[in-house]
Design a protein around this motif. Structure first.
Motif, PDB file in Angstrom:
ATOM      1  N   GLN A  51       0.816  -1.218   0.000  1.00 39.30           N
ATOM      2  CA  GLN A  51       0.000   0.000   0.000  1.00 39.30           C
ATOM      3  C   GLN A  51       0.852   1.272   0.000  1.00 39.30           C
ATOM      4  O   GLN A  51       0.827   2.064   0.939  1.00 39.30           O
ATOM      5  CB  GLN A  51      -0.948  -0.030   1.196  1.00 39.30           C
ATOM      6  N   THR A  52       1.566   1.481  -1.101  1.00 39.48           N
ATOM      7  CA  THR A  52       2.418   2.669  -1.199  1.00 39.48           C
ATOM      8  C   THR A  52       1.608   3.959  -1.180  1.00 39.48           C
ATOM      9  O   THR A  52       2.066   4.981  -0.658  1.00 39.48           O
ATOM     10  CB  THR A  52       3.254   2.615  -2.490  1.00 39.48           C
ATOM     11  N   LEU A  53       0.406   3.933  -1.748  1.00 43.20           N
ATOM     12  CA  LEU A  53      -0.397   5.161  -1.845  1.00 43.20           C
ATOM     13  C   LEU A  53      -0.788   5.722  -0.487  1.00 43.20           C
ATOM     14  O   LEU A  53      -1.116   6.906  -0.375  1.00 43.20           O
ATOM     15  CB  LEU A  53      -1.665   4.892  -2.668  1.00 43.20           C
ATOM     16  N   TYR A  54      -0.768   4.881   0.547  1.00 41.34           N
ATOM     17  CA  TYR A  54      -1.161   5.340   1.880  1.00 41.34           C
ATOM     18  C   TYR A  54       0.031   5.734   2.751  1.00 41.34           C
ATOM     19  O   TYR A  54      -0.140   6.034   3.933  1.00 41.34           O
ATOM     20  CB  TYR A  54      -1.980   4.250   2.580  1.00 41.34           C
ATOM     21  N   ASP A  84       3.378  -4.095  -7.573  1.00 46.06           N
ATOM     22  CA  ASP A  84       2.066  -3.473  -7.722  1.00 46.06           C
ATOM     23  C   ASP A  84       1.717  -2.735  -6.438  1.00 46.06           C
ATOM     24  O   ASP A  84       2.324  -2.975  -5.380  1.00 46.06           O
ATOM     25  CB  ASP A  84       1.001  -4.523  -8.033  1.00 46.06           C
ATOM     26  N   SER A  85       0.747  -1.844  -6.543  1.00 44.34           N
ATOM     27  CA  SER A  85       0.300  -1.069  -5.389  1.00 44.34           C
ATOM     28  C   SER A  85      -1.103  -1.507  -4.994  1.00 44.34           C
ATOM     29  O   SER A  85      -1.949  -1.752  -5.849  1.00 44.34           O
ATOM     30  CB  SER A  85       0.301   0.423  -5.732  1.00 44.34           C
ATOM     31  N   GLY A  86      -1.340  -1.619  -3.706  1.00 45.87           N
ATOM     32  CA  GLY A  86      -2.645  -2.042  -3.215  1.00 45.87           C
ATOM     33  C   GLY A  86      -2.466  -3.000  -2.052  1.00 45.87           C
ATOM     34  O   GLY A  86      -1.342  -3.195  -1.570  1.00 45.87           O
ATOM     35  N   PRO A  87      -3.537  -3.598  -1.606  1.00 41.43           N
ATOM     36  CA  PRO A  87      -4.935  -3.418  -2.016  1.00 41.43           C
ATOM     37  C   PRO A  87      -5.557  -2.165  -1.392  1.00 41.43           C
ATOM     38  O   PRO A  87      -4.949  -1.524  -0.538  1.00 41.43           O
ATOM     39  CB  PRO A  87      -5.613  -4.692  -1.500  1.00 41.43           C
ATOM     40  N   ALA A  88      -6.767  -1.835  -1.836  1.00 40.15           N
ATOM     41  CA  ALA A  88      -7.459  -0.656  -1.317  1.00 40.15           C
ATOM     42  C   ALA A  88      -7.754  -0.821   0.168  1.00 40.15           C
ATOM     43  O   ALA A  88      -7.951  -1.936   0.662  1.00 40.15           O
ATOM     44  CB  ALA A  88      -8.760  -0.434  -2.090  1.00 40.15           C
ATOM     45  N   HIS A 137      -3.848  -5.755   3.700  1.00 43.92           N
ATOM     46  CA  HIS A 137      -2.697  -4.856   3.693  1.00 43.92           C
ATOM     47  C   HIS A 137      -1.709  -5.161   2.570  1.00 43.92           C
ATOM     48  O   HIS A 137      -0.912  -4.300   2.199  1.00 43.92           O
ATOM     49  CB  HIS A 137      -1.968  -4.937   5.032  1.00 43.92           C
ATOM     50  N   PHE A 138      -1.741  -6.387   2.057  1.00 42.00           N
ATOM     51  CA  PHE A 138      -0.829  -6.800   0.988  1.00 42.00           C
ATOM     52  C   PHE A 138      -1.588  -7.661  -0.017  1.00 42.00           C
ATOM     53  O   PHE A 138      -2.667  -8.182   0.271  1.00 42.00           O
ATOM     54  CB  PHE A 138       0.343  -7.635   1.532  1.00 42.00           C
TER      55      PHE A 138
END
Length: 314
Positions: free
Chosen positions: A211-214, A251-255, A261-262
């Motif tokens: 979750q890189t976006l967070y 990849d990035s995620g999950p939402a 968390h992965f």
């Protein structure tokens, strides 16, 4: 007259202790001097690189004796030194799972999705366990970079498109799980099929999503972190059965709303034993500190610090 018994120096234990102290020092540096570590990293300097110095310490018998006498006896996994018979991968996994059950907070609740944060002490203990079992330097934090979760739920992901025109029929295993309609966070692995190397095939085969976006500094350090996380090597451990696999971030995620968390590729989930039922479960995910790229991707069924043949498959 009593005969004096000759004591031998357990160099494997000594090396493990030195690495344990190194991990503590590196984490202390990162937590107390974040700005300094960030400054060095962004200029290509890796703080805490003391391996050459550690080798010199190992050669010093006097210092080795001092360390052994001043440090408490460490509880270890099965002794994998060359003096003992070969142990099976199953034995190492079972021992690792047993040790992790004593460290992780409420593992039973974790299997039900109730994940608690780890303390710095727990994080360091896990690093020490992974080094003792497999000889790899797996850490919760590299320099100033750390995920929001290093103990959490992982869920099943599909195959990723590796090049333009890739299809599920061109993937080797688990074709029934399909291929994602979109690209991974870093796009194609190769610009064309003929440019797809064996190394890139392995990266797609053994990939995880994180979750890189967070991340709190994802926006402010986007350029640096985007490149830093691309194909970053990680160790993923199923604490229930002790199975451990080395993968890369692709990849990035999950939402956030999924509660996971992965994400794990079909091959990662299959090896960890999490490709059944709800296809999710608790895992520990640590960065692999591998500047020389000596740790191969895939299942960990060897001890890199000692000898790859010391672990016998079941």
């Amino acid at each position: 007259m009593q005969r004096k018994t000759k004591t031998s120096l357990d160099t494997s234990l000594l090396y493990s202790k030195l690495k344990y102290k190194h991990l503590l020092s590196e984490q202390a540096l990162s937590s107390k001097h974040k700005e300094a570590v960030k400054f060095l990293e962004e200029r290509g300097v890796k703080p805490g690189k003391i391996r050459e110095h550690a080798r010199k310490l190992l050669a010093s018998g006097a210092l080795a004796g001092t360390l052994l006498l001043s440090s408490p006896q460490l509880s270890t996994l099965p002794n994998l030194s060359g003096k003992q018979a070969v142990v099976t991968t199953a034995e190492v996994n079972q021992s690792l799972a047993s040790k992790l059950s004593l460290i992780l907070p409420n593992l039973t609740a974790g299997r039900q999705g109730k994940i608690e944060k780890l303390t710095p002490e727990q994080e360091t203990e896990i690093s020490h366990l992974l080094f003792t079992a497999f000889g790899i330097n797996a850490v919760p934090q590299l320099g100033s970079t750390k995920l929001n979760h290093i103990y959490g739920l992982i869920g099943a992901e599909q195959h990723l498109p590796r090049f333009p025109g890739d299809s599920i029929g061109q993937h080797d295993e688990h074709q029934d799980l399909g291929i994602t309609p979109g690209l991974g966070a870093w796009g194609y692995f190769a610009p064309s099929k003929d440019k797809l190397t064996e190394d890139l095939k392995q990266k797609e085969k053994y990939y995880v999503a994180v979750q890189t976006l967070y991340l709190p500094d994802w926006v402010s350090r986007f350029k640096y972190l985007r490149d830093w996380y691309k194909y970053r090597k990680v160790a993923v451990v199923n604490p229930v059965n002790g199975k451990t696999i080395v993968a890369v971030v692709a990849d990035s995620g999950p939402a956030f709303w999924t509660g996971k968390h992965f994400g794990g590729s079909p091959e990662v989930m299959a090896y960890l034993g999490l490709n059944v039922g709800m296809q999710k479960g608790p895992v520990v995910l640590y960065f692999v500190d591998d500047p020389e790229n000596s740790v191969p991707l895939g299942p960990l069924e060897y001890n890199l610090a000692k000898n790859a043949s010391l672990l016998a498959k079941k």
